[in-house]
Design a protein around this motif. Sequence first.
Motif, PDB file in Angstrom:
ATOM      1  N   ALA A 115       0.864  -1.181   0.000  1.00 42.57           N
ATOM      2  CA  ALA A 115       0.000   0.000   0.000  1.00 42.57           C
ATOM      3  C   ALA A 115       0.898   1.227   0.000  1.00 42.57           C
ATOM      4  O   ALA A 115       2.103   1.139   0.302  1.00 42.57           O
ATOM      5  CB  ALA A 115      -0.921   0.000   1.217  1.00 42.57           C
ATOM      6  N   PHE A 116       0.323   2.370  -0.314  1.00 41.62           N
ATOM      7  CA  PHE A 116       1.117   3.588  -0.420  1.00 41.62           C
ATOM      8  C   PHE A 116       0.745   4.559   0.693  1.00 41.62           C
ATOM      9  O   PHE A 116      -0.411   4.671   1.097  1.00 41.62           O
ATOM     10  CB  PHE A 116       0.923   4.220  -1.800  1.00 41.62           C
ATOM     11  CG  PHE A 116       1.389   3.320  -2.893  1.00 41.62           C
ATOM     12  CD1 PHE A 116       2.734   3.251  -3.222  1.00 41.62           C
ATOM     13  CD2 PHE A 116       0.492   2.503  -3.561  1.00 41.62           C
ATOM     14  CE1 PHE A 116       3.172   2.391  -4.198  1.00 41.62           C
ATOM     15  CE2 PHE A 116       0.923   1.640  -4.542  1.00 41.62           C
ATOM     16  CZ  PHE A 116       2.271   1.585  -4.866  1.00 41.62           C
ATOM     17  N   LEU A 117       1.770   5.225   1.169  1.00 41.63           N
ATOM     18  CA  LEU A 117       1.634   6.096   2.334  1.00 41.63           C
ATOM     19  C   LEU A 117       0.522   7.122   2.129  1.00 41.63           C
ATOM     20  O   LEU A 117       0.384   7.726   1.067  1.00 41.63           O
ATOM     21  CB  LEU A 117       2.969   6.790   2.604  1.00 41.63           C
ATOM     22  CG  LEU A 117       3.054   7.642   3.864  1.00 41.63           C
ATOM     23  CD1 LEU A 117       2.891   6.777   5.104  1.00 41.63           C
ATOM     24  CD2 LEU A 117       4.383   8.393   3.904  1.00 41.63           C
ATOM     25  N   LYS A 118      -0.291   7.286   3.197  1.00 39.93           N
ATOM     26  CA  LYS A 118      -1.402   8.241   3.239  1.00 39.93           C
ATOM     27  C   LYS A 118      -2.536   7.891   2.265  1.00 39.93           C
ATOM     28  O   LYS A 118      -3.369   8.733   1.965  1.00 39.93           O
ATOM     29  CB  LYS A 118      -0.891   9.666   2.984  1.00 39.93           C
ATOM     30  CG  LYS A 118       0.084  10.148   4.064  1.00 39.93           C
ATOM     31  CD  LYS A 118       0.523  11.576   3.821  1.00 39.93           C
ATOM     32  CE  LYS A 118       1.492  12.025   4.926  1.00 39.93           C
ATOM     33  NZ  LYS A 118       1.965  13.419   4.712  1.00 39.93           N
ATOM     34  N   ASN A 119      -2.520   6.641   1.775  1.00 42.22           N
ATOM     35  CA  ASN A 119      -3.645   6.140   0.990  1.00 42.22           C
ATOM     36  C   ASN A 119      -4.430   5.146   1.834  1.00 42.22           C
ATOM     37  O   ASN A 119      -4.014   4.778   2.940  1.00 42.22           O
ATOM     38  CB  ASN A 119      -3.168   5.466  -0.296  1.00 42.22           C
ATOM     39  CG  ASN A 119      -2.714   6.478  -1.330  1.00 42.22           C
ATOM     40  OD1 ASN A 119      -2.963   7.661  -1.190  1.00 42.22           O
ATOM     41  ND2 ASN A 119      -2.054   6.006  -2.370  1.00 42.22           N
ATOM     42  N   LYS A 120      -5.540   4.677   1.308  1.00 41.68           N
ATOM     43  CA  LYS A 120      -6.296   3.606   1.942  1.00 41.68           C
ATOM     44  C   LYS A 120      -6.246   2.375   1.051  1.00 41.68           C
ATOM     45  O   LYS A 120      -6.356   2.485  -0.169  1.00 41.68           O
ATOM     46  CB  LYS A 120      -7.746   4.031   2.182  1.00 41.68           C
ATOM     47  CG  LYS A 120      -7.900   5.114   3.251  1.00 41.68           C
ATOM     48  CD  LYS A 120      -9.364   5.389   3.552  1.00 41.68           C
ATOM     49  CE  LYS A 120      -9.498   6.405   4.690  1.00 41.68           C
ATOM     50  NZ  LYS A 120     -10.917   6.641   5.040  1.00 41.68           N
ATOM     51  N   PHE A 121      -6.062   1.222   1.685  1.00 39.89           N
ATOM     52  CA  PHE A 121      -5.987  -0.009   0.902  1.00 39.89           C
ATOM     53  C   PHE A 121      -7.231  -0.867   1.177  1.00 39.89           C
ATOM     54  O   PHE A 121      -7.737  -0.915   2.306  1.00 39.89           O
ATOM     55  CB  PHE A 121      -4.706  -0.785   1.209  1.00 39.89           C
ATOM     56  CG  PHE A 121      -4.511  -1.165   2.640  1.00 39.89           C
ATOM     57  CD1 PHE A 121      -4.973  -2.388   3.119  1.00 39.89           C
ATOM     58  CD2 PHE A 121      -3.850  -0.316   3.518  1.00 39.89           C
ATOM     59  CE1 PHE A 121      -4.781  -2.752   4.427  1.00 39.89           C
ATOM     60  CE2 PHE A 121      -3.656  -0.673   4.838  1.00 39.89           C
ATOM     61  CZ  PHE A 121      -4.128  -1.895   5.293  1.00 39.89           C
ATOM     62  N   PRO A 122      -7.746  -1.546   0.138  1.00 41.19           N
ATOM     63  CA  PRO A 122      -8.972  -2.338   0.302  1.00 41.19           C
ATOM     64  C   PRO A 122      -8.692  -3.704   0.936  1.00 41.19           C
ATOM     65  O   PRO A 122      -7.631  -4.304   0.735  1.00 41.19           O
ATOM     66  CB  PRO A 122      -9.469  -2.506  -1.132  1.00 41.19           C
ATOM     67  CG  PRO A 122      -8.230  -2.439  -1.957  1.00 41.19           C
ATOM     68  CD  PRO A 122      -7.285  -1.507  -1.253  1.00 41.19           C
ATOM     69  N   VAL A 123      -9.649  -4.179   1.690  1.00 44.78           N
ATOM     70  CA  VAL A 123      -9.588  -5.491   2.325  1.00 44.78           C
ATOM     71  C   VAL A 123     -10.923  -6.193   2.096  1.00 44.78           C
ATOM     72  O   VAL A 123     -11.984  -5.562   2.182  1.00 44.78           O
ATOM     73  CB  VAL A 123      -9.304  -5.386   3.839  1.00 44.78           C
ATOM     74  CG1 VAL A 123      -9.207  -6.778   4.464  1.00 44.78           C
ATOM     75  CG2 VAL A 123      -8.032  -4.587   4.101  1.00 44.78           C
ATOM     76  N   GLU A 124     -10.868  -7.480   1.802  1.00 43.15           N
ATOM     77  CA  GLU A 124     -12.090  -8.270   1.639  1.00 43.15           C
ATOM     78  C   GLU A 124     -12.000  -9.509   2.520  1.00 43.15           C
ATOM     79  O   GLU A 124     -11.012 -10.245   2.466  1.00 43.15           O
ATOM     80  CB  GLU A 124     -12.281  -8.687   0.176  1.00 43.15           C
ATOM     81  CG  GLU A 124     -13.557  -9.493  -0.060  1.00 43.15           C
ATOM     82  CD  GLU A 124     -13.703  -9.936  -1.504  1.00 43.15           C
ATOM     83  OE1 GLU A 124     -14.636  -9.471  -2.178  1.00 43.15           O
ATOM     84  OE2 GLU A 124     -12.865 -10.746  -1.956  1.00 43.15           O
ATOM     85  N   ALA A 125     -13.012  -9.732   3.337  1.00 43.57           N
ATOM     86  CA  ALA A 125     -13.071 -10.899   4.216  1.00 43.57           C
ATOM     87  C   ALA A 125     -14.327 -11.701   3.900  1.00 43.57           C
ATOM     88  O   ALA A 125     -15.414 -11.132   3.768  1.00 43.57           O
ATOM     89  CB  ALA A 125     -13.060 -10.480   5.677  1.00 43.57           C
ATOM     90  N   ILE A 126     -14.148 -13.021   3.766  1.00 44.18           N
ATOM     91  CA  ILE A 126     -15.280 -13.920   3.535  1.00 44.18           C
ATOM     92  C   ILE A 126     -15.473 -14.749   4.798  1.00 44.18           C
ATOM     93  O   ILE A 126     -14.578 -15.510   5.194  1.00 44.18           O
ATOM     94  CB  ILE A 126     -15.035 -14.823   2.314  1.00 44.18           C
ATOM     95  CG1 ILE A 126     -14.800 -13.968   1.059  1.00 44.18           C
ATOM     96  CG2 ILE A 126     -16.212 -15.769   2.102  1.00 44.18           C
ATOM     97  CD1 ILE A 126     -14.443 -14.764  -0.171  1.00 44.18           C
TER      98      ILE A 126
END
Length: 677
Positions: A200-211
């Motif tokens: 991920a890149f600094l000061k960004n938001k990264f997506p997460v998916e949980a099943i």
Amino acid sequence: MQTETLLYIILAGIIALSLALFQYFTNRKSMSKLNMLFSFLRFLSVFAVLLLIINPSFNQVKTSIEKPNLVVALDNSCSIEHLKQDSNVKDFIEKLNSNKEIQEKFNLSVYTFGKGLNPLDSISFSETQTNISKTFQQLAEVYKSTTSPTLIITDGNQTYGNDYQFSYRNYKQPIFPIILGDTITYTDLKIQQFNVNKYAFLKNKFPVEAILVYNGNQSVNSNFIVKNGNATVFSKAVNFSKADNSKVINFTLPANRVGVNNYIATLVPLENEKNKVNNNKNFAVEVINQKTKIALVTDMLHPDIGVIKKSIESNEQRSVSILNSSNVISQINDVQLFIIYQPNKNFKDLYGILDSKNLNKFVIIGPKTDLNFINQVAQNYSHDVTEQTEYYIGELNINYSPFIIEDLDFESFPPLISNYGEVNFTVPFQSVLNKSVGGFSTNLPLLATFETNGRREAVLFGENLWQWRAQSYLNEKSFQAFDNFFGKLTQYLSSNKQKSRLNIDYESFYNGSSNIVIKAEYFDKNYVFDSRETLDITIIDKATDVKKTFPLILKNNNYQVDLSSLPPSEYSFVVSTSKENLSRSGSFQILKFDVEQKFLNADVTKLQQLATNSGGSSYFIDDAEKVFEDLLEDKRFTPIQKSSKNTIPLIDWKYLLAIMALSLGLEWFLRKYNGLI
């Protein structure tokens, strides 16, 4: 034996007898017992010589009894011990080995499997992954054209690889699953799958998916929580029922700190849950503060363009923009590496700017490249212009020094089409791959790199890279190996770091169930790979300060150490040489993750389908005697009597030479003894 050959033998006997009688029976006085013996010996000698000239052939028929094979593949993964089936497995193997009827009817071969197939040495139930699909692939290579019923002793839970319900079809043997576990359905909440990017890149938001998955009949409530250290960064209440038994949760997390950030996701367990291990999932994301931007410049459409982009962007740290020669100039300041695909005279302005700014580039030259233009603008090499093409196989240069290269079995890859003719470099260069035609090396570079004035450049003399990526997938069942190779080349070209005599290749973090291999390269002062050095790695557990030292083993063109036995923790390490004072350090983390412990039951349905589709039968581990009875009574697996017919020429029969030598020697000795010589 043919009639013609038989007539020749009869004629040879008549000639041999006539010659013997002519020599020793010229008159009545010569008809003594001694002459009769001489004539018999002479007849044998002449007849033997004539038989060797005729050289008749004889058929030799041998019969043998061929027993069918009984292949036993035993699941050696830790899920077997987790399901408390380890003692049942050992009892079954003991009963199998002690059954005399089975031993008499079959040739017994026993294997264990986890990540791969191995001959039975010991049963440890320590494998951290299960690949049943690969097991069938490897067995098919050994027992392809034989009668080999197969017992597969497993819980049927595969953690990676292709679905074995389909991949078994190449095996073409009846399969008899011995099912470990029970069919009781326990109430259970678990994190079935977790999808997150590695970077991920600094000061960004990264997506997460949980099943999330629920097994049970009653409606239940729980909470899904994600923590970073002691801080809760995400939480959500979840409700399940028998009908609504799965949830897909998508959310984003902030990337606020550079480096490896560790998280733990928890689906709060129910009070009566039997297995709570599968309620937790550790994951990590490496936060970086910039992204490598790469421009792929071309004025043509070709499958290579898409393959290059996909391979490079398989690493989230890099992005590729596809540009043409007319619009690349406006974006030149934002790019760390230029990949120029089959340039022509339209690229003149781009080459001028790259040379003036001393920027790194990767040039791909193929049949559609304007070689006259290349010879005008390329300052460090030139290519003969012949208007002819040739197909070249890539041959790995094991002495390549700038970075570590894995051998992808390049010689199995389809040939690249390239311009025929020599390439003349005016600067020192190193070949990653050399050209090979018809199995003969030309010692000409197919892929080469060089450094001049602090600038790095690579040149590939070939088209159709897309075929290489496809072949790599066929070889490895994954694009990862090829993408890693292309990624390392891209990383080297997009950086201007000085060359080091000791290079290390490792990841920032590893899942606990994956292979943890650290690789190193060592070069002498002339930057030639040196295989005579001894390298050691000292590992320090940051949590306990325990130090361990391991030797690195020389393998192909690098040194390697397998650290898969280390427990989950944070580690720092130092790789050092023994003869010279050179060392490199780094750090990595091993995340706690045991995929084998997430299972509560055997996958009975899938194993029963496997048995039915392959022509076998399924059994539970307690039905050992039933398994043996069915195998002994099955008429498909009866021993087969085979006969083999060999045609043997008489000249191969050594006794005939002995008879000829004996008759000639005995005749000479008797004549000498009786004063006739």
